[in-house]
Design a protein around this motif. Structure first.
Motif, mmCIF file in Angstrom:
data_model
loop_
_atom_site.group_PDB
_atom_site.id
_atom_site.type_symbol
_atom_site.label_atom_id
_atom_site.label_comp_id
_atom_site.label_asym_id
_atom_site.label_seq_id
_atom_site.Cartn_x
_atom_site.Cartn_y
_atom_site.Cartn_z
ATOM 1 N N MET A 125 15.668 101.049 -137.787
ATOM 2 C CA MET A 125 14.298 101.004 -137.315
ATOM 3 C C MET A 125 14.162 101.963 -136.142
ATOM 4 S SD MET A 125 13.486 98.930 -139.601
ATOM 5 C CE MET A 125 11.766 98.906 -139.308
ATOM 6 N N TRP A 126 12.943 102.475 -135.942
ATOM 7 C CA TRP A 126 12.732 103.513 -134.950
ATOM 8 C C TRP A 126 11.356 103.334 -134.298
ATOM 9 C CZ3 TRP A 126 13.194 109.320 -136.682
ATOM 10 C CH2 TRP A 126 13.208 110.147 -135.573
ATOM 11 N N PRO A 127 11.190 102.306 -133.439
ATOM 12 C CA PRO A 127 9.905 102.139 -132.759
ATOM 13 C C PRO A 127 9.735 103.193 -131.672
ATOM 14 C CG PRO A 127 11.448 100.482 -131.996
ATOM 15 C CD PRO A 127 12.136 101.243 -133.102
ATOM 16 N N ALA A 128 8.480 103.620 -131.492
ATOM 17 C CA ALA A 128 8.234 104.666 -130.503
ATOM 18 C C ALA A 128 6.808 104.618 -129.978
ATOM 19 C CB ALA A 128 8.503 106.040 -131.115
ATOM 20 N N LEU A 129 6.662 104.978 -128.711
ATOM 21 C CA LEU A 129 5.380 105.238 -128.070
ATOM 22 C C LEU A 129 5.464 106.698 -127.661
ATOM 23 C CD1 LEU A 129 5.347 102.165 -125.634
ATOM 24 C CD2 LEU A 129 4.411 102.272 -127.951
ATOM 25 N N TRP A 130 4.605 107.527 -128.216
ATOM 26 C CA TRP A 130 4.751 108.954 -127.971
ATOM 27 C C TRP A 130 3.419 109.670 -128.025
ATOM 28 C CZ3 TRP A 130 5.052 112.472 -132.495
ATOM 29 C CH2 TRP A 130 4.913 111.811 -133.711
ATOM 30 N N MET A 131 3.439 110.954 -127.697
ATOM 31 C CA MET A 131 2.213 111.753 -127.664
ATOM 32 C C MET A 131 2.462 113.117 -128.289
ATOM 33 S SD MET A 131 0.740 110.976 -123.840
ATOM 34 C CE MET A 131 2.153 111.626 -122.966
ATOM 35 N N LEU A 132 1.414 113.624 -128.936
ATOM 36 C CA LEU A 132 1.418 114.989 -129.460
ATOM 37 C C LEU A 132 0.268 115.748 -128.820
ATOM 38 C CD1 LEU A 132 1.992 114.785 -133.329
ATOM 39 C CD2 LEU A 132 3.467 115.862 -131.627
ATOM 40 N N GLY A 133 0.427 117.066 -128.735
ATOM 41 C CA GLY A 133 -0.651 117.895 -128.226
ATOM 42 C C GLY A 133 -1.884 117.769 -129.102
ATOM 43 N N GLN A 134 -3.049 117.701 -128.472
ATOM 44 C CA GLN A 134 -4.319 117.554 -129.185
ATOM 45 C C GLN A 134 -4.533 118.687 -130.188
ATOM 46 O OE1 GLN A 134 -6.318 114.831 -128.454
ATOM 47 N NE2 GLN A 134 -7.534 115.410 -130.227
ATOM 48 N N ASN A 135 -3.934 119.838 -129.952
ATOM 49 C CA ASN A 135 -4.090 120.985 -130.848
ATOM 50 C C ASN A 135 -3.089 120.985 -132.008
ATOM 51 O OD1 ASN A 135 -1.852 121.518 -129.281
ATOM 52 N ND2 ASN A 135 -2.453 123.603 -128.725
ATOM 53 N N PHE A 136 -2.478 119.855 -132.280
ATOM 54 C CA PHE A 136 -1.473 119.739 -133.344
ATOM 55 C C PHE A 136 -1.976 120.272 -134.688
ATOM 56 C CE2 PHE A 136 0.107 117.169 -136.927
ATOM 57 C CZ PHE A 136 1.431 117.573 -136.923
ATOM 58 N N SER A 137 -3.213 119.948 -135.056
ATOM 59 C CA SER A 137 -3.712 120.336 -136.378
ATOM 60 C C SER A 137 -3.933 121.845 -136.514
ATOM 61 C CB SER A 137 -5.004 119.586 -136.708
ATOM 62 O OG SER A 137 -6.018 119.946 -135.792
ATOM 63 N N THR A 138 -4.031 122.556 -135.407
ATOM 64 C CA THR A 138 -4.245 124.001 -135.491
ATOM 65 C C THR A 138 -2.984 124.817 -135.209
ATOM 66 O OG1 THR A 138 -5.038 124.058 -133.205
ATOM 67 C CG2 THR A 138 -6.703 123.844 -134.939
ATOM 68 N N VAL A 139 -2.083 124.322 -134.366
ATOM 69 C CA VAL A 139 -0.891 125.117 -134.041
ATOM 70 C C VAL A 139 0.401 124.515 -134.578
ATOM 71 C CG1 VAL A 139 -1.984 126.064 -131.978
ATOM 72 C CG2 VAL A 139 -0.498 124.065 -131.765
ATOM 73 N N SER A 140 0.405 123.258 -134.982
ATOM 74 C CA SER A 140 1.546 122.524 -135.537
ATOM 75 C C SER A 140 2.621 122.237 -134.482
ATOM 76 C CB SER A 140 2.146 123.220 -136.758
ATOM 77 O OG SER A 140 2.909 124.347 -136.394
ATOM 78 N N TRP A 141 3.626 121.491 -134.929
ATOM 79 C CA TRP A 141 4.757 121.130 -134.070
ATOM 80 C C TRP A 141 5.810 122.207 -134.231
ATOM 81 C CZ3 TRP A 141 9.934 120.344 -134.228
ATOM 82 C CH2 TRP A 141 10.508 119.613 -133.186
ATOM 83 N N PRO A 142 6.490 122.638 -133.227
ATOM 84 C CA PRO A 142 6.569 122.156 -131.851
ATOM 85 C C PRO A 142 5.625 122.855 -130.879
ATOM 86 C CG PRO A 142 8.305 123.736 -132.178
ATOM 87 C CD PRO A 142 7.549 123.629 -133.496
ATOM 88 N N TYR A 143 4.774 123.765 -131.405
ATOM 89 C CA TYR A 143 3.883 124.535 -130.528
ATOM 90 C C TYR A 143 2.952 123.639 -129.719
ATOM 91 C CZ TYR A 143 5.454 128.014 -133.858
ATOM 92 O OH TYR A 143 6.238 128.806 -134.649
ATOM 93 N N CYS A 144 2.542 122.507 -130.283
ATOM 94 C CA CYS A 144 1.612 121.602 -129.603
ATOM 95 C C CYS A 144 2.289 120.801 -128.499
ATOM 96 C CB CYS A 144 0.975 120.650 -130.607
ATOM 97 S SG CYS A 144 2.155 119.522 -131.372
ATOM 98 N N GLY A 145 3.605 120.698 -128.525
ATOM 99 C CA GLY A 145 4.340 119.867 -127.580
ATOM 100 C C GLY A 145 4.376 118.420 -128.022
ATOM 101 N N GLU A 146 5.386 117.709 -127.578
ATOM 102 C CA GLU A 146 5.548 116.278 -127.870
ATOM 103 C C GLU A 146 6.197 115.636 -126.656
ATOM 104 O OE1 GLU A 146 8.472 113.509 -130.600
ATOM 105 O OE2 GLU A 146 7.730 115.362 -131.502
ATOM 106 N N ILE A 147 5.679 114.476 -126.277
ATOM 107 C CA ILE A 147 6.279 113.703 -125.195
ATOM 108 C C ILE A 147 6.567 112.310 -125.734
ATOM 109 C CG2 ILE A 147 6.021 112.755 -122.876
ATOM 110 C CD1 ILE A 147 3.931 114.980 -122.352
ATOM 111 N N ASP A 148 7.834 111.948 -125.803
ATOM 112 C CA ASP A 148 8.241 110.613 -126.244
ATOM 113 C C ASP A 148 8.353 109.726 -125.014
ATOM 114 O OD1 ASP A 148 8.491 111.536 -128.907
ATOM 115 O OD2 ASP A 148 10.452 112.360 -128.422
ATOM 116 N N ILE A 149 7.405 108.819 -124.863
ATOM 117 C CA ILE A 149 7.401 107.900 -123.725
ATOM 118 C C ILE A 149 8.532 106.896 -123.884
ATOM 119 C CG2 ILE A 149 6.057 106.163 -122.473
ATOM 120 C CD1 ILE A 149 3.540 107.624 -123.654
ATOM 121 N N MET A 150 8.688 106.394 -125.108
ATOM 122 C CA MET A 150 9.745 105.432 -125.424
ATOM 123 C C MET A 150 10.118 105.585 -126.881
ATOM 124 S SD MET A 150 10.575 102.452 -127.220
ATOM 125 C CE MET A 150 9.045 101.739 -127.733
ATOM 126 N N GLU A 151 11.400 105.737 -127.135
ATOM 127 C CA GLU A 151 11.936 105.647 -128.484
ATOM 128 C C GLU A 151 13.132 104.713 -128.418
ATOM 129 O OE1 GLU A 151 11.796 109.417 -131.098
ATOM 130 O OE2 GLU A 151 12.370 110.094 -129.086
#
Length: 157
Positions: free
Chosen positions: A1-27
């Motif tokens: 199992m892999w619970p997580a609280l995290w965030m992606l850059g709001q521009n994810f749909s236009t620039v994709s990952w990893p360009y949008c950035g990701e911050i994992d608050i808790m994994e």
């Protein structure tokens, strides 16, 4: 199992990952005695070249920078509610659990870290399997859940 609280850059749909950035608050990856450990990480593109279809080239070099914190003794993350915190300023990202700082990262407006100067959105999920935890097996317990008591977001003036 892999619970997580995290965030992606709001521009994810236009620039994709990893360009949008990701911050994992808790994994948290359960099993194998890791039920007492949380991980906080940032992911972004750091230049480089990724070749696609042999002809099209795009800058692509994902970078991950993080750390983990383990609860003491036999305590696990499932034994009680915990407060996962993140302080994010134009200069740094700092991770906390239950008020204890366990990781910090300097950021700036350079091209490689510019994703962290933009808006992000929150994601809460419990993944079943994946590259990090591996596939479920006969020892995996179902059903699983992640209980969230509250979410607070503050913005500094």
């Amino acid at each position: 199992m892999w619970p997580a609280l995290w965030m992606l850059g709001q521009n994810f749909s236009t620039v994709s990952w990893p360009y949008c950035g990701e911050i994992d608050i808790m994994e948290m990856v359960g099993g194998n005695g890791l039920e007492n450990r949380t991980v906080g990480t940032a992911h972004w593109n750091n230049g480089g070249v990724y070749e696609s279809n042999g002809t099209t080239k795009k800058p692509y070099a994902p970078v991950s920078y993080g750390d983990n914190y383990s609860l003491s003794g036999t305590e696990t993350l499932a034994n009680a509610f915990h407060i996962f915190g993140l302080t994010w300023t134009p200069d740094s990202i700092t991770w906390y659990i239950d008020g204890v700082q366990y990781h910090s990262m300097a950021i700036d407006s350079s091209a490689s870290l510019s994703a962290f100067q933009k808006d992000f959105f929150l994601i809460f999920n419990v993944a079943v399997g994946g590259d990090w935890p591996g596939s479920p097996d006969a020892n995996t317990v179902f059903p699983q859940r992640m209980l969230v008591d509250y979410v607070r977001v503050f913005q500094q003036n």
